[in-house]
Design a protein around this motif. Structure first.
Motif, PDB file in Angstrom:
ATOM      1  N   VAL A 325       0.841  -1.202   0.000  1.00  0.00           N
ATOM      2  CA  VAL A 325       0.000   0.000   0.000  1.00  0.00           C
ATOM      3  C   VAL A 325       0.873   1.248   0.000  1.00  0.00           C
ATOM      4  O   VAL A 325       0.669   2.178  -0.797  1.00  0.00           O
ATOM      5  N   VAL A 326       1.861   1.282   0.881  1.00  0.00           N
ATOM      6  CA  VAL A 326       2.753   2.439   0.945  1.00  0.00           C
ATOM      7  C   VAL A 326       3.499   2.605  -0.375  1.00  0.00           C
ATOM      8  O   VAL A 326       3.630   3.721  -0.899  1.00  0.00           O
ATOM      9  N   THR A 327       3.993   1.505  -0.930  1.00  0.00           N
ATOM     10  CA  THR A 327       4.726   1.570  -2.198  1.00  0.00           C
ATOM     11  C   THR A 327       3.842   2.096  -3.314  1.00  0.00           C
ATOM     12  O   THR A 327       4.268   2.951  -4.104  1.00  0.00           O
ATOM     13  N   ALA A 328       2.611   1.594  -3.405  1.00  0.00           N
ATOM     14  CA  ALA A 328       1.701   2.042  -4.461  1.00  0.00           C
ATOM     15  C   ALA A 328       1.415   3.537  -4.343  1.00  0.00           C
ATOM     16  O   ALA A 328       1.454   4.268  -5.343  1.00  0.00           O
ATOM     17  N   PHE A 329       1.127   4.004  -3.148  1.00  0.00           N
ATOM     18  CA  PHE A 329       0.889   5.436  -2.933  1.00  0.00           C
ATOM     19  C   PHE A 329       2.096   6.259  -3.368  1.00  0.00           C
ATOM     20  O   PHE A 329       1.966   7.254  -4.087  1.00  0.00           O
ATOM     21  N   GLN A 330       3.291   5.843  -2.926  1.00  0.00           N
ATOM     22  CA  GLN A 330       4.485   6.630  -3.178  1.00  0.00           C
ATOM     23  C   GLN A 330       4.885   6.617  -4.652  1.00  0.00           C
ATOM     24  O   GLN A 330       5.299   7.645  -5.203  1.00  0.00           O
ATOM     25  N   VAL A 331       4.752   5.469  -5.323  1.00  0.00           N
ATOM     26  CA  VAL A 331       5.130   5.382  -6.738  1.00  0.00           C
ATOM     27  C   VAL A 331       4.195   6.219  -7.602  1.00  0.00           C
ATOM     28  O   VAL A 331       4.642   6.979  -8.480  1.00  0.00           O
ATOM     29  N   VAL A 332       2.888   6.092  -7.380  1.00  0.00           N
ATOM     30  CA  VAL A 332       1.924   6.852  -8.180  1.00  0.00           C
ATOM     31  C   VAL A 332       2.105   8.347  -7.944  1.00  0.00           C
ATOM     32  O   VAL A 332       2.084   9.158  -8.885  1.00  0.00           O
ATOM     33  N   ARG A 333       2.312   8.744  -6.690  1.00  0.00           N
ATOM     34  CA  ARG A 333       2.543  10.155  -6.391  1.00  0.00           C
ATOM     35  C   ARG A 333       3.815  10.667  -7.058  1.00  0.00           C
ATOM     36  O   ARG A 333       3.850  11.762  -7.623  1.00  0.00           O
ATOM     37  N   TYR A 334       4.867   9.881  -7.013  1.00  0.00           N
ATOM     38  CA  TYR A 334       6.153  10.263  -7.604  1.00  0.00           C
ATOM     39  C   TYR A 334       6.000  10.536  -9.095  1.00  0.00           C
ATOM     40  O   TYR A 334       6.453  11.566  -9.614  1.00  0.00           O
ATOM     41  N   ILE A 335       5.337   9.614  -9.799  1.00  0.00           N
ATOM     42  CA  ILE A 335       5.161   9.764 -11.243  1.00  0.00           C
ATOM     43  C   ILE A 335       4.264  10.959 -11.552  1.00  0.00           C
ATOM     44  O   ILE A 335       4.532  11.741 -12.476  1.00  0.00           O
ATOM     45  N   ALA A 336       3.192  11.122 -10.784  1.00  0.00           N
ATOM     46  CA  ALA A 336       2.263  12.226 -11.032  1.00  0.00           C
ATOM     47  C   ALA A 336       2.935  13.577 -10.811  1.00  0.00           C
ATOM     48  O   ALA A 336       2.783  14.499 -11.621  1.00  0.00           O
ATOM     49  N   VAL A 337       3.689  13.709  -9.727  1.00  0.00           N
ATOM     50  CA  VAL A 337       4.355  14.986  -9.435  1.00  0.00           C
ATOM     51  C   VAL A 337       5.374  15.303 -10.521  1.00  0.00           C
ATOM     52  O   VAL A 337       5.445  16.437 -11.018  1.00  0.00           O
ATOM     53  N   LEU A 338       6.167  14.314 -10.898  1.00  0.00           N
ATOM     54  CA  LEU A 338       7.181  14.537 -11.926  1.00  0.00           C
ATOM     55  C   LEU A 338       6.550  14.956 -13.249  1.00  0.00           C
ATOM     56  O   LEU A 338       7.066  15.816 -13.972  1.00  0.00           O
ATOM     57  N   THR A 339       5.411  14.360 -13.571  1.00  0.00           N
ATOM     58  CA  THR A 339       4.752  14.637 -14.845  1.00  0.00           C
ATOM     59  C   THR A 339       4.049  15.987 -14.851  1.00  0.00           C
ATOM     60  O   THR A 339       4.090  16.724 -15.849  1.00  0.00           O
ATOM     61  N   LEU A 340       3.432  16.356 -13.728  1.00  0.00           N
ATOM     62  CA  LEU A 340       2.559  17.527 -13.700  1.00  0.00           C
ATOM     63  C   LEU A 340       3.260  18.825 -13.317  1.00  0.00           C
ATOM     64  O   LEU A 340       2.735  19.904 -13.600  1.00  0.00           O
ATOM     65  N   MET A 341       4.425  18.744 -12.673  1.00  0.00           N
ATOM     66  CA  MET A 341       5.049  19.960 -12.143  1.00  0.00           C
ATOM     67  C   MET A 341       5.297  21.051 -13.196  1.00  0.00           C
ATOM     68  O   MET A 341       4.992  22.214 -12.958  1.00  0.00           O
ATOM     69  N   PRO A 342       5.856  20.750 -14.376  1.00  0.00           N
ATOM     70  CA  PRO A 342       6.083  21.833 -15.346  1.00  0.00           C
ATOM     71  C   PRO A 342       4.802  22.550 -15.748  1.00  0.00           C
ATOM     72  O   PRO A 342       4.774  23.784 -15.838  1.00  0.00           O
ATOM     73  N   ALA A 343       3.727  21.782 -15.984  1.00  0.00           N
ATOM     74  CA  ALA A 343       2.461  22.409 -16.370  1.00  0.00           C
ATOM     75  C   ALA A 343       1.887  23.233 -15.224  1.00  0.00           C
ATOM     76  O   ALA A 343       1.340  24.324 -15.432  1.00  0.00           O
ATOM     77  N   LEU A 344       2.001  22.727 -13.987  1.00  0.00           N
ATOM     78  CA  LEU A 344       1.475  23.470 -12.841  1.00  0.00           C
ATOM     79  C   LEU A 344       2.273  24.744 -12.593  1.00  0.00           C
ATOM     80  O   LEU A 344       1.706  25.770 -12.192  1.00  0.00           O
ATOM     81  N   PHE A 345       3.579  24.705 -12.842  1.00  0.00           N
ATOM     82  CA  PHE A 345       4.380  25.915 -12.673  1.00  0.00           C
ATOM     83  C   PHE A 345       4.016  26.951 -13.732  1.00  0.00           C
ATOM     84  O   PHE A 345       3.930  28.155 -13.428  1.00  0.00           O
ATOM     85  N   ALA A 346       3.810  26.501 -14.953  1.00  0.00           N
ATOM     86  CA  ALA A 346       3.378  27.425 -16.005  1.00  0.00           C
ATOM     87  C   ALA A 346       2.039  28.057 -15.658  1.00  0.00           C
ATOM     88  O   ALA A 346       1.819  29.259 -15.872  1.00  0.00           O
ATOM     89  N   LEU A 347       1.129  27.254 -15.095  1.00  0.00           N
ATOM     90  CA  LEU A 347      -0.174  27.782 -14.673  1.00  0.00           C
ATOM     91  C   LEU A 347      -0.001  28.807 -13.553  1.00  0.00           C
ATOM     92  O   LEU A 347      -0.668  29.855 -13.548  1.00  0.00           O
ATOM     93  N   GLU A 348       0.890  28.522 -12.613  1.00  0.00           N
ATOM     94  CA  GLU A 348       1.142  29.462 -11.526  1.00  0.00           C
ATOM     95  C   GLU A 348       1.660  30.797 -12.056  1.00  0.00           C
ATOM     96  O   GLU A 348       1.264  31.867 -11.579  1.00  0.00           O
ATOM     97  N   LEU A 349       2.528  30.765 -13.044  1.00  0.00           N
ATOM     98  CA  LEU A 349       3.055  32.005 -13.609  1.00  0.00           C
ATOM     99  C   LEU A 349       1.977  32.810 -14.329  1.00  0.00           C
ATOM    100  O   LEU A 349       1.991  34.043 -14.314  1.00  0.00           O
ATOM    101  N   ARG A 350       1.028  32.098 -14.947  1.00  0.00           N
ATOM    102  CA  ARG A 350      -0.069  32.816 -15.618  1.00  0.00           C
ATOM    103  C   ARG A 350      -1.025  33.419 -14.620  1.00  0.00           C
ATOM    104  O   ARG A 350      -1.528  34.528 -14.798  1.00  0.00           O
ATOM    105  N   LEU A 351      -1.322  32.674 -13.519  1.00  0.00           N
ATOM    106  CA  LEU A 351      -2.281  33.166 -12.544  1.00  0.00           C
ATOM    107  C   LEU A 351      -1.679  34.251 -11.655  1.00  0.00           C
ATOM    108  O   LEU A 351      -2.401  35.147 -11.185  1.00  0.00           O
TER     109      LEU A 351
END
Length: 353
Positions: A325-351
């Motif tokens: 359970v811990v591994t699944a949570f951490q792996v999915v979170r790791y991949i999601a954060v790595l994938t989404l961070m550039p787009a979220l930072f671009a959104l932050e700069l626009r907002l």
């Protein structure tokens, strides 16, 4: 001055690595003697970090670190039996909520860092993201941030999380649950060979795909898939987990140098304060999520803790707190954060131009 003999540099490096491992082993035995949790990771981590900050030339071997990470990945994959795989599918909505929580937590941490410390937003944003140090440092560099401060922030966060979380769980007398049993309990040489080949193939495949963290995720996936299908290949030999923990602890501890301690003390103080706040609120969120999803409270708290994949999964493995359970949570979170961070930072700069 005459030139150094050929091979003198490699010999000195080998001696430094060997001396560091000896000190790390002694520190692990000392932690074990006083019954500290995770002695094979905490002892080497704290000892090498203290020596490094004091100016002692400790050194980690990249090859040993990679081997240790691969052993950790295989060990984690062995916990994914068919029943566990069904459990992971059942709690998929909770895993998604864990990802959303990590993104929100990282954003609040970013706002706090920017308010307390100022500076450019790229540095604060990627230093606060709940992701891997090297990956976030690379993204920060592409966005014009300061790589040194991002790397320092993640190193300090991981040090605090890996140290405080196991000690706190032990202080509260947290016990393991039945979900921590591995799929295979006996060492079988043919199965062990198959695990080694699969782990190596997983590393090579993810490296060719330029995927992040291949030394953990490659062996993890290569072991997880046959175990989830019901194959009981082999357990790892005794001592493999301890070696993996020690290699990881040394690799983390050697990040701390005199330059690290002297650079930007206000920045490090802000990171430390934010990390402590994240640990407190994450514990509350994990407890609530565990109750809603029907998970043991300690497992849910560890699953939502803002640490790294290997560090949190090893903590779960040693403390017997629902490793899959811990591994699944951490792996999915790791991949999601790595994938989404550039787009979220671009959104932050626009907002917030």
């Amino acid at each position: 001055m005459p030139p150094a003999p050929e091979g003198a540099g490699s010999t000195a490096r080998a001696l430094r690595i060997g001396a560091t491992l000896v000190l790390a082993g002694l520190a692990a035995l000392g932690c074990r003697a006083v019954h500290l949790p995770l002695p094979w990771m905490l002892g080497p981590l704290l000892a090498t970090a203290a020596l490094g900050v004091a100016g002692v030339p400790v050194m980690a071997s990249v090859r040993l670190r990679n081997l240790g990470l691969a052993l950790i990945g295989v060990g984690l994959g062995l916990h994914f039996s068919p029943d566990v795989a069904a459990l992971i599918l059942r709690i998929a909505p909770a895993i998604v909520l864990g990802v959303l929580w990590a993104l929100l937590l990282g954003y609040l941490f970013y706002r706090m860092l920017h308010r307390l410390h100022g500076g450019d937003r790229a540095t604060c944003f990627y230093a606060a993201a709940i992701g891997g140090a090297s990956e976030m440092a690379l993204l920060a560099e592409r966005a014009g941030g300061r790589v040194d401060r991002v790397a320092a922030a993640h190193s300090l966060r991981v040090l605090l999380v890996v140290t405080l979380v196991p000690l706190t769980l032990q202080a509260f007398g947290v016990h393991g649950d039945e979900a921590s049993a591995t799929a295979a309990t006996a060492v079988r040489l043919p199965g062990l060979a198959a695990l080694a080949v699969g782990a190596a193939a997983g590393v090579v495949l993810l490296q060719r795909l330029k995927a992040p963290n291949p030394w953990v995720l490659g062996p993890l996936l290569a072991t997880l898939l046959p175990c989830a299908a019901g194959l009981e290949l082999s357990a790892l030999p005794p001592g493999a987990s301890a070696f993996g923990q020690m290699a990881l602890g040394v690799a983390l501890g050697t990040r701390f140098t005199p330059a690290f301690a002297q650079a930007a003390p206000r920045w490090l103080a802000a990171v430390a304060a934010g990390t402590l706040a994240m640990l407190v609120v994450s514990a509350g969120y994990g407890w609530l999520l565990g109750r809603a999803a029907g998970l043991p409270a300690a497992t849910a708290v560890l699953a939502t803790t803002p640490g790294g994949i290997a560090e949190m999964a090893i903590t779960a493995q040693v403390l017997q707190l629902g490793v899959p359970v811990v591994t699944a949570f951490q792996v999915v979170r790791y991949i999601a954060v790595l994938t989404l961070m550039p787009a979220l930072f671009a959104l932050e700069l626009r907002l917030r131009p």
